[in-house]
Write a protein that holds these residues in place. Sequence first.
Motif, PDB file in Angstrom:
ATOM      1  N   ILE A 263       0.325   6.241   9.659  1.00  7.12           N
ATOM      2  CA  ILE A 263       1.268   6.410   8.263  1.00  7.12           C
ATOM      3  C   ILE A 263       0.322   7.254   7.519  1.00  7.12           C
ATOM      4  O   ILE A 263       0.785   7.853   6.494  1.00  7.12           O
ATOM      5  N   GLY A 264      -1.098   7.454   7.733  1.00  2.00           N
ATOM      6  CA  GLY A 264      -1.832   8.149   6.824  1.00  2.00           C
ATOM      7  C   GLY A 264      -2.307   7.281   5.578  1.00  2.00           C
ATOM      8  O   GLY A 264      -2.127   7.914   4.551  1.00  2.00           O
ATOM      9  N   LEU A 265      -2.294   5.996   5.581  1.00  2.19           N
ATOM     10  CA  LEU A 265      -2.574   5.236   4.415  1.00  2.19           C
ATOM     11  C   LEU A 265      -4.076   5.061   4.106  1.00  2.19           C
ATOM     12  O   LEU A 265      -4.959   4.320   4.375  1.00  2.19           O
ATOM     13  N   GLY A 266      -4.472   6.203   3.040  1.00  2.00           N
ATOM     14  CA  GLY A 266      -5.775   6.167   2.666  1.00  2.00           C
ATOM     15  C   GLY A 266      -6.207   5.243   1.820  1.00  2.00           C
ATOM     16  O   GLY A 266      -7.428   5.027   1.474  1.00  2.00           O
ATOM     17  N   ASN A 267      -5.205   4.349   1.389  1.00  2.00           N
ATOM     18  CA  ASN A 267      -5.734   3.307   0.502  1.00  2.00           C
ATOM     19  C   ASN A 267      -5.535   2.120   1.036  1.00  2.00           C
ATOM     20  O   ASN A 267      -5.642   0.726   0.253  1.00  2.00           O
ATOM     21  N   ALA A 268      -5.540   1.819   2.480  1.00  2.00           N
ATOM     22  CA  ALA A 268      -5.712   0.651   3.062  1.00  2.00           C
ATOM     23  C   ALA A 268      -6.940   0.787   4.146  1.00  2.00           C
ATOM     24  O   ALA A 268      -7.094   1.601   4.727  1.00  2.00           O
ATOM     25  N   ARG A 269      -7.422  -0.588   4.230  1.00  2.00           N
ATOM     26  CA  ARG A 269      -8.423  -0.746   5.417  1.00  2.00           C
ATOM     27  C   ARG A 269      -8.286  -1.931   6.240  1.00  2.00           C
ATOM     28  O   ARG A 269      -7.740  -2.859   5.178  1.00  2.00           O
ATOM     29  N   VAL A 270      -8.820  -2.219   7.313  1.00  2.00           N
ATOM     30  CA  VAL A 270      -8.601  -3.244   7.866  1.00  2.00           C
ATOM     31  C   VAL A 270      -9.997  -4.011   8.041  1.00  2.00           C
ATOM     32  O   VAL A 270     -11.041  -3.616   8.335  1.00  2.00           O
TER      33      VAL A 270
ATOM     34  N   ALA B  65       0.710  -1.116  -0.198  1.00  2.00           N
ATOM     35  CA  ALA B  65       0.327   0.033  -0.069  1.00  2.00           C
ATOM     36  C   ALA B  65       0.902   1.315   0.065  1.00  2.00           C
ATOM     37  O   ALA B  65       0.631   2.206  -0.737  1.00  2.00           O
ATOM     38  N   ILE B  66       1.937   1.293   0.643  1.00  2.00           N
ATOM     39  CA  ILE B  66       2.785   2.363   0.785  1.00  2.00           C
ATOM     40  C   ILE B  66       3.445   2.470  -0.561  1.00  2.00           C
ATOM     41  O   ILE B  66       3.709   3.743  -1.337  1.00  2.00           O
ATOM     42  N   ALA B  67       3.987   1.390  -1.355  1.00  2.00           N
ATOM     43  CA  ALA B  67       4.693   1.636  -2.379  1.00  2.00           C
ATOM     44  C   ALA B  67       3.748   2.005  -3.581  1.00  2.00           C
ATOM     45  O   ALA B  67       4.120   2.533  -4.594  1.00  2.00           O
ATOM     46  N   HIS B  68       2.356   1.658  -3.556  1.00  2.00           N
ATOM     47  CA  HIS B  68       1.360   1.760  -4.553  1.00  2.00           C
ATOM     48  C   HIS B  68       0.200   2.402  -4.187  1.00  2.00           C
ATOM     49  O   HIS B  68      -0.968   2.064  -3.795  1.00  2.00           O
ATOM     50  N   PRO B  69       0.071   3.728  -4.300  1.00  2.00           N
ATOM     51  CA  PRO B  69      -1.009   4.622  -3.720  1.00  2.00           C
ATOM     52  C   PRO B  69      -2.149   4.318  -4.647  1.00  2.00           C
ATOM     53  O   PRO B  69      -3.301   4.528  -4.005  1.00  2.00           O
ATOM     54  N   GLN B  70      -2.243   3.756  -5.668  1.00  2.00           N
ATOM     55  CA  GLN B  70      -3.260   3.350  -6.625  1.00  2.00           C
ATOM     56  C   GLN B  70      -3.871   2.181  -6.188  1.00  2.00           C
ATOM     57  O   GLN B  70      -4.912   1.993  -6.913  1.00  2.00           O
TER      58      GLN B  70
END
Length: 214
Positions: free
Chosen positions: A121-128, A93-98
């Motif tokens: 980390i502010g990962l808007g493209n990841a969810r749990v 997710a860090i490597a690929h924001p898309q």
Amino acid sequence: MNANDTPLPPGVADDLQRGLHAMGLGAALAPPLLAYLSLLVRWNRTYNLTAIRDPREMVTRHLLDSLAMAAHVESGTLADLGTGPGLPGIPLAIAHPQLQVTLVESNGKKARFLREAVRQIGLGNARVAESRAEALDEPGAFDALTARAMDTLAGIIEVGGHLLRPGGQLLAMKGVYPYEEIAALPAGWQVAEVRPLQVPGLAGERHLVVCSRR
């Protein structure tokens, strides 16, 4: 950096930078990866999220190992089954924001850590998704599945195959070439390819097995 960040030992950042360079990945990935590693080291002292304790070993066996498959999945939706502390899902997710990553983990302590890591980390493209893979009610929702240390290929398909959209792929991280697992694939599934992976600093073989429905 957050006030709660655990200082990492000398050499960790250099090891990561060298590894990223060797893999052709940008140095800009280092700060969020180090923030994640710092959080993992801190939480691991209390919650035992991973058996690897040495941060320098974590760089090789967790971060770089996860990123070895980064070139093979760059966008779309990915479910990381049995992600544990977020591997390989968070580095991807860090490597690929898309790339939209769903971190699937049934263990409550690990799911709490994952939510904190995504937030910090502010990962808007990841969810749990705090769930067992087989109980996740999102049939056909994902372009790709991955599982790094979760089971045989047949076992992964049994618990997670329902999550793949038609034409989607299972991307399974394996060590040596898994001849027996490939031979035991369930009916209706095939191996599209097996790609050797290079992980800087890691001895032993790594392979990415790409499976799809026939």
